[in-house]
Scaffold this motif. Structure first.
Motif, PDB file in Angstrom:
ATOM      1  N   ARG A  89      36.435  -5.437  13.064  1.00 17.69           N
ATOM      2  CA  ARG A  89      36.697  -5.248  14.494  1.00 17.69           C
ATOM      3  C   ARG A  89      35.714  -6.024  15.378  1.00 17.69           C
ATOM      4  O   ARG A  89      35.914  -6.143  16.571  1.00 17.69           O
ATOM      5  N   PHE A  90      34.642  -6.517  14.788  1.00 18.24           N
ATOM      6  CA  PHE A  90      33.637  -7.248  15.564  1.00 18.24           C
ATOM      7  C   PHE A  90      34.057  -8.700  15.698  1.00 18.24           C
ATOM      8  O   PHE A  90      34.294  -9.386  14.713  1.00 18.24           O
ATOM      9  N   THR A  91      34.161  -9.168  16.943  1.00 19.47           N
ATOM     10  CA  THR A  91      34.637 -10.523  17.188  1.00 19.47           C
ATOM     11  C   THR A  91      33.535 -11.444  17.709  1.00 19.47           C
ATOM     12  O   THR A  91      33.657 -12.656  17.590  1.00 19.47           O
ATOM     13  N   SER A  92      32.489 -10.890  18.274  1.00 23.20           N
ATOM     14  CA  SER A  92      31.411 -11.737  18.802  1.00 23.20           C
ATOM     15  C   SER A  92      30.337 -11.935  17.733  1.00 23.20           C
ATOM     16  O   SER A  92      30.145 -11.096  16.844  1.00 23.20           O
ATOM     17  N   GLU A  93      29.645 -13.041  17.856  1.00 26.00           N
ATOM     18  CA  GLU A  93      28.544 -13.330  16.934  1.00 26.00           C
ATOM     19  C   GLU A  93      27.487 -12.229  17.029  1.00 26.00           C
ATOM     20  O   GLU A  93      26.986 -11.748  16.029  1.00 26.00           O
ATOM     21  N   ARG A  94      27.160 -11.848  18.259  1.00 21.81           N
ATOM     22  CA  ARG A  94      26.136 -10.803  18.475  1.00 21.81           C
ATOM     23  C   ARG A  94      26.572  -9.479  17.853  1.00 21.81           C
ATOM     24  O   ARG A  94      25.783  -8.796  17.210  1.00 21.81           O
ATOM     25  N   GLY A  95      27.833  -9.112  18.034  1.00 18.23           N
ATOM     26  CA  GLY A  95      28.344  -7.876  17.448  1.00 18.23           C
ATOM     27  C   GLY A  95      28.279  -7.894  15.928  1.00 18.23           C
ATOM     28  O   GLY A  95      27.868  -6.918  15.300  1.00 18.23           O
ATOM     29  N   ARG A  96      28.669  -9.021  15.332  1.00 21.60           N
ATOM     30  CA  ARG A  96      28.597  -9.136  13.866  1.00 21.60           C
ATOM     31  C   ARG A  96      27.157  -9.072  13.371  1.00 21.60           C
ATOM     32  O   ARG A  96      26.869  -8.476  12.330  1.00 21.60           O
ATOM     33  N   GLU A  97      26.243  -9.683  14.127  1.00 21.02           N
ATOM     34  CA  GLU A  97      24.822  -9.629  13.758  1.00 21.02           C
ATOM     35  C   GLU A  97      24.297  -8.201  13.807  1.00 21.02           C
ATOM     36  O   GLU A  97      23.574  -7.760  12.904  1.00 21.02           O
ATOM     37  N   MET A  98      24.658  -7.487  14.873  1.00 22.23           N
ATOM     38  CA  MET A  98      24.202  -6.098  15.002  1.00 22.23           C
ATOM     39  C   MET A  98      24.768  -5.238  13.879  1.00 22.23           C
ATOM     40  O   MET A  98      24.068  -4.399  13.315  1.00 22.23           O
ATOM     41  N   TYR A  99      26.040  -5.448  13.553  1.00 17.96           N
ATOM     42  CA  TYR A  99      26.665  -4.678  12.478  1.00 17.96           C
ATOM     43  C   TYR A  99      25.992  -4.990  11.142  1.00 17.96           C
ATOM     44  O   TYR A  99      25.703  -4.085  10.356  1.00 17.96           O
ATOM     45  N   ALA A 100      25.724  -6.268  10.901  1.00 20.65           N
ATOM     46  CA  ALA A 100      25.087  -6.664   9.640  1.00 20.65           C
ATOM     47  C   ALA A 100      23.682  -6.071   9.534  1.00 20.65           C
ATOM     48  O   ALA A 100      23.248  -5.685   8.447  1.00 20.65           O
ATOM     49  N   LYS A 101      22.990  -6.001  10.651  1.00 17.66           N
ATOM     50  CA  LYS A 101      21.628  -5.460  10.655  1.00 17.66           C
ATOM     51  C   LYS A 101      21.623  -3.979  10.303  1.00 17.66           C
ATOM     52  O   LYS A 101      20.792  -3.524   9.527  1.00 17.66           O
ATOM     53  N   ASP A 102      22.548  -3.217  10.896  1.00 19.59           N
ATOM     54  CA  ASP A 102      22.582  -1.782  10.616  1.00 19.59           C
ATOM     55  C   ASP A 102      23.939  -1.196  10.999  1.00 19.59           C
ATOM     56  O   ASP A 102      24.149  -0.809  12.146  1.00 19.59           O
ATOM     57  N   PRO A 103      24.874  -1.117  10.042  1.00 20.43           N
ATOM     58  CA  PRO A 103      26.204  -0.596  10.348  1.00 20.43           C
ATOM     59  C   PRO A 103      26.208   0.877  10.745  1.00 20.43           C
ATOM     60  O   PRO A 103      27.170   1.348  11.335  1.00 20.43           O
ATOM     61  N   THR A 104      25.126   1.584  10.474  1.00 21.08           N
ATOM     62  CA  THR A 104      25.079   3.005  10.840  1.00 21.08           C
ATOM     63  C   THR A 104      25.012   3.210  12.353  1.00 21.08           C
ATOM     64  O   THR A 104      25.236   4.312  12.831  1.00 21.08           O
ATOM     65  N   TRP A 105      24.724   2.156  13.110  1.00 21.16           N
ATOM     66  CA  TRP A 105      24.736   2.272  14.574  1.00 21.16           C
ATOM     67  C   TRP A 105      26.140   2.488  15.101  1.00 21.16           C
ATOM     68  O   TRP A 105      26.324   2.889  16.241  1.00 21.16           O
ATOM     69  N   PHE A 106      27.133   2.215  14.293  1.00 19.51           N
ATOM     70  CA  PHE A 106      28.508   2.191  14.763  1.00 19.51           C
ATOM     71  C   PHE A 106      29.349   3.326  14.185  1.00 19.51           C
ATOM     72  O   PHE A 106      30.557   3.182  14.021  1.00 19.51           O
ATOM     73  N   THR A 107      28.728   4.466  13.922  1.00 19.45           N
ATOM     74  CA  THR A 107      29.476   5.619  13.432  1.00 19.45           C
ATOM     75  C   THR A 107      30.018   6.419  14.620  1.00 19.45           C
ATOM     76  O   THR A 107      29.438   6.415  15.706  1.00 19.45           O
ATOM     77  N   ARG A 108      31.133   7.072  14.402  1.00 17.59           N
ATOM     78  CA  ARG A 108      31.722   7.912  15.448  1.00 17.59           C
ATOM     79  C   ARG A 108      30.710   8.958  15.910  1.00 17.59           C
ATOM     80  O   ARG A 108      30.554   9.189  17.110  1.00 17.59           O
ATOM     81  N   LYS A 109      30.030   9.561  14.968  1.00 21.81           N
ATOM     82  CA  LYS A 109      29.063  10.610  15.291  1.00 21.81           C
ATOM     83  C   LYS A 109      27.971  10.073  16.233  1.00 21.81           C
ATOM     84  O   LYS A 109      27.658  10.694  17.253  1.00 21.81           O
ATOM     85  N   ASP A 110      27.397   8.920  15.892  1.00 26.50           N
ATOM     86  CA  ASP A 110      26.310   8.369  16.711  1.00 26.50           C
ATOM     87  C   ASP A 110      26.799   7.862  18.066  1.00 26.50           C
ATOM     88  O   ASP A 110      26.133   8.051  19.083  1.00 26.50           O
ATOM     89  N   ILE A 111      27.952   7.227  18.090  1.00 23.43           N
ATOM     90  CA  ILE A 111      28.500   6.726  19.350  1.00 23.43           C
ATOM     91  C   ILE A 111      28.822   7.897  20.272  1.00 23.43           C
ATOM     92  O   ILE A 111      28.489   7.880  21.463  1.00 23.43           O
ATOM     93  N   THR A 112      29.444   8.926  19.730  1.00 21.41           N
ATOM     94  CA  THR A 112      29.793  10.106  20.526  1.00 21.41           C
ATOM     95  C   THR A 112      28.538  10.792  21.067  1.00 21.41           C
ATOM     96  O   THR A 112      28.486  11.166  22.243  1.00 21.41           O
ATOM     97  N   ALA A 113      27.526  10.940  20.222  1.00 17.35           N
ATOM     98  CA  ALA A 113      26.277  11.582  20.660  1.00 17.35           C
ATOM     99  C   ALA A 113      25.579  10.756  21.741  1.00 17.35           C
ATOM    100  O   ALA A 113      25.079  11.310  22.730  1.00 17.35           O
ATOM    101  N   ALA A 114      25.554   9.445  21.569  1.00 14.94           N
ATOM    102  CA  ALA A 114      24.906   8.582  22.560  1.00 14.94           C
ATOM    103  C   ALA A 114      25.649   8.630  23.893  1.00 14.94           C
ATOM    104  O   ALA A 114      25.015   8.690  24.958  1.00 14.94           O
ATOM    105  N   LEU A 115      26.972   8.628  23.848  1.00 19.23           N
ATOM    106  CA  LEU A 115      27.749   8.710  25.086  1.00 19.23           C
ATOM    107  C   LEU A 115      27.513  10.036  25.797  1.00 19.23           C
ATOM    108  O   LEU A 115      27.378  10.079  27.024  1.00 19.23           O
ATOM    109  N   GLU A 116      27.469  11.106  25.043  1.00 17.58           N
ATOM    110  CA  GLU A 116      27.215  12.423  25.634  1.00 17.58           C
ATOM    111  C   GLU A 116      25.852  12.447  26.330  1.00 17.58           C
ATOM    112  O   GLU A 116      25.729  12.901  27.470  1.00 17.58           O
ATOM    113  N   LEU A 117      24.849  11.916  25.662  1.00 19.46           N
ATOM    114  CA  LEU A 117      23.506  11.879  26.244  1.00 19.46           C
ATOM    115  C   LEU A 117      23.468  10.978  27.477  1.00 19.46           C
ATOM    116  O   LEU A 117      22.921  11.350  28.518  1.00 19.46           O
TER     117      LEU A 117
END
Length: 93
Positions: free
Chosen positions: A49-77
């Protein structure tokens, strides 16, 4: 909200929180866009789903940043932080 704006908010008197709000709102909006790439019922955003170079780099660095649980918690905060800014540092005028 970006980590940088979050740290600035924590280290800034409440009277100046209004100055930080645009950056915090922009970061929240960006995270809301990221959340749109979560397929229904998926635990994380798939790598393809990542189309930008920056997005792919971030995903490669740590895919755990992109979990539903973490995204939902960050949005709530982030939304709570924005609501707090609006409550305690309303716009002047």
């Amino acid at each position: 909200m970006s980590t940088e704006s979050g740290l600035r908010l924590l280290n800034t008197p409440r009277a100046r929180h209004r100055e930080i709000r645009p950056t915090a709102a922009y970061g929240t909006a960006a995270l809301e866009e990221v959340a749109k790439f979560l397929p229904e019922g998926a635990a994380r955003i798939p790598e393809d789903r990542f189309t930008s170079e920056r997005g792919r780099e971030m995903y490669a660095k740590d895919p755990t940043w992109f979990t539903r649980k973490d995204i939902t918690a960050a949005l709530e905060l982030d939304r709570k932080v924005l609501a707090g800014i609006d409550r305690y540092s309303p716009p002047q005028g």
